[in-house]
Design a protein around this motif. Structure first.
Motif, mmCIF file in Angstrom:
data_model
loop_
_atom_site.group_PDB
_atom_site.id
_atom_site.type_symbol
_atom_site.label_atom_id
_atom_site.label_comp_id
_atom_site.label_asym_id
_atom_site.label_seq_id
_atom_site.Cartn_x
_atom_site.Cartn_y
_atom_site.Cartn_z
ATOM 1 N N VAL A 138 54.614 41.654 33.614
ATOM 2 C CA VAL A 138 55.827 42.133 34.020
ATOM 3 C C VAL A 138 57.028 41.555 33.420
ATOM 4 C CG1 VAL A 138 57.134 42.788 36.194
ATOM 5 C CG2 VAL A 138 54.602 42.789 36.121
ATOM 6 N N TYR A 193 57.603 37.612 42.660
ATOM 7 C CA TYR A 193 56.339 38.280 42.204
ATOM 8 C C TYR A 193 55.001 37.422 42.157
ATOM 9 C CZ TYR A 193 53.268 40.704 38.653
ATOM 10 O OH TYR A 193 52.113 41.183 37.916
ATOM 11 N N TYR A 236 57.767 47.730 34.226
ATOM 12 C CA TYR A 236 56.834 48.522 35.068
ATOM 13 C C TYR A 236 57.710 48.838 36.457
ATOM 14 C CZ TYR A 236 52.113 47.201 33.451
ATOM 15 O OH TYR A 236 51.055 46.965 32.623
ATOM 16 N N CYS A 267 46.822 42.991 43.842
ATOM 17 C CA CYS A 267 47.934 43.514 43.073
ATOM 18 C C CYS A 267 47.238 43.981 41.679
ATOM 19 C CB CYS A 267 49.196 42.603 42.728
ATOM 20 S SG CYS A 267 49.867 41.625 44.083
ATOM 21 N N LEU A 308 47.946 46.355 38.067
ATOM 22 C CA LEU A 308 48.863 47.014 37.138
ATOM 23 C C LEU A 308 48.262 47.707 36.063
ATOM 24 C CD1 LEU A 308 50.397 43.484 36.022
ATOM 25 C CD2 LEU A 308 51.733 45.316 36.925
ATOM 26 N N ASN A 349 52.186 51.952 46.087
ATOM 27 C CA ASN A 349 51.926 52.478 44.812
ATOM 28 C C ASN A 349 53.200 53.067 44.273
ATOM 29 O OD1 ASN A 349 51.129 54.929 42.791
ATOM 30 N ND2 ASN A 349 50.078 53.061 42.443
ATOM 31 N N TYR A 386 53.194 53.831 33.394
ATOM 32 C CA TYR A 386 52.691 52.678 33.982
ATOM 33 C C TYR A 386 52.751 52.565 35.425
ATOM 34 C CZ TYR A 386 53.089 50.694 29.194
ATOM 35 O OH TYR A 386 52.861 50.571 27.943
ATOM 36 N N TYR A 395 51.923 50.391 39.288
ATOM 37 C CA TYR A 395 51.555 49.265 39.980
ATOM 38 C C TYR A 395 51.408 49.358 41.629
ATOM 39 C CZ TYR A 395 52.172 44.407 41.609
ATOM 40 O OH TYR A 395 52.029 43.141 41.933
ATOM 41 N N TYR A 452 45.230 42.482 36.943
ATOM 42 C CA TYR A 452 45.220 42.373 38.218
ATOM 43 C C TYR A 452 45.269 40.873 38.798
ATOM 44 C CZ TYR A 452 40.527 40.742 38.495
ATOM 45 O OH TYR A 452 39.276 39.819 38.183
#
Length: 382
Positions: A75, A293, A305, A319, A321, A346, A352, A354, A379
């Motif tokens: 990210v 993050y 993202y 989490c 991606l 979400n 893309y 997340y 992830y």
């Protein structure tokens, strides 16, 4: 312990906000969790598998391989607005520099060093540096991000008649603008404004937006300020427009060799955000975003993202991606592994996505199978 690699000197205001019990700040690291940088280029850098986030202490991210990072589940953050006041002040300064031939006058005065009767020479020669006042003149601001909005609002207070354009307009933009500002299109700005200030991103569509055709439409004697990117202006067309006085002056904060030494081009060495206040603001914002993050999985001000956040309760958090990823495939896998979803959010940005999932259990069942789901770019379990 998270390892944070700095590729540039980062203000201690930023690095000091990263708890030393949780973070190690290093200048060289083979396996960092995060990277903090300003203008250093990452395009030739091999991205380590450990890397989870990159935070740019500034707005522009052309020094970072965004797509490559996204495809590897990294990210990328920037700090929009953190340097806005610094850039705004230099833009306002440049309106005066473009008008009054201040730089040219200073340079000429310095050339008198060693001559006798300087005071008389100054009085005799000052007429070559006459320039107009800005009060009552029309300023066009193209781009109403954090910087453009500040420039437009303050120019009103300087007595200018301000016209502004933004690609998209919403209530948030409108509420920040002085009601005296005229919202219009680029064509109107080009044809009617005495000054034009550029505050838009460089894209394939905006590259050389000021070209020979544009200069054929501008108001005679326009003064142009470019604090976005050099490539927004076709420099060869610009120099021709300067030669025939279509353009009176041009101020650029991203000079290249082809504009140096050209009459009526004022070249500033990328000083827009070069203030201690701006560097502190950007560093703090970049560091806090990367910490949010890494520690909680929340994304704020990402450029590759989607922004996506959920209140952190201390529960175990998954989490994920993805690129072209189905949310159902994630939730089905989480349930099949025996985890109970207690909360979920979400978001998507282009292709893309997340997803943040909180689970009820104290321990998360094995999630390693996530990497086998088509579209998962990365992830983490927090």
């Amino acid at each position: 312990m998270y390892k944070i690699l700095t590729l540039n000197k980062i203000s201690s205001i930023g690095t000091d906000c990263l708890c030393p019990d949780k973070y190690t700040i290093v200048n060289e690291e083979a396996s960092p969790d995060g990277i903090l940088l300003r203008s250093a280029s990452m395009h030739e850098m091999e991205l380590p598998e450990s890397l989870k986030a990159v935070a740019r202490a500034g707005a522009g991210v052309n020094n970072i391989p965004l797509d490559k990072c996204a495809d590897q589940g990294i990210v990328v953050f920037n700090t929009p607005g953190a340097n806005a006041n610094a850039v705004k002040e230099l833009v306002l300064c440049s309106i005066f520099l473009a008008s009054r031939k201040i730089v040219q006058g200073i340079n000429w005065t310095q050339s008198l060093n060693g001559q006798e009767g300087v005071a008389k020479l100054v009085e005799k020669g000052k007429g070559d540096f006459v320039g107009p006042e800005i009060k009552g003149k029309k300023l066009g601001v193209i781009g109403l991000g954090a910087i453009g909005t500040l420039v437009a609002n303050d120019a009103v207070h300087l007595g200018m008649e301000v016209y502004a354009y933004n690609r998209t307009l919403n209530a948030n933009v409108g509420l920040k603008l002085n009601p005296q500002i005229h919202l219009t299109d680029i064509e109107t700005i080009v044809k009617t404004c005495d000054y034009i200030s550029l505050h838009i991103a460089l894209t394939p569509e905006t590259k050389h937006m000021f070209n020979a055709d544009t200069f054929n439409k501008v108001k005679k004697g326009v003064r142009i300020l470019n604090f976005s990117r050099n490539e927004l202006v076709d420099n060869e067309a610009l120099k021709k427009a300067l030669e025939d006085n279509t353009v009176s002056s041009y101020v650029i904060d991203f000079p290249t060799e082809d504009v140096l030494g050209v009459d009526n081009i004022i070249t500033i060495p990328h000083l827009g955000a070069s203030t201690p206040e701006s560097e502190d603001n950007c560093a703090y914002m970049a560091a806090t975003q990367i910490a949010e993050y890494l520690e909680k999985g929340n994304i704020v001000n990402s450029v590759n993202y989607p922004d996506c956040s959920m209140a952190y309760t201390g529960n175990k958090r998954i989490c994920v991606l993805g690129k072209g990823l189905s949310v159902d495939s994630i939730t089905s896998f989480v349930k099949e592994t025996g985890n109970t979803i207690s909360a979920m959010v979400n978001a998507s940005k282009g292709e893309y996505s997340y997803t943040i999932i909180d689970v009820s259990e104290n321990e998360v069942k094995d999630m390693s199978g996530l990497k086998n789901i088509a579209g998962v770019t990365g992830y983490r379990v927090i």
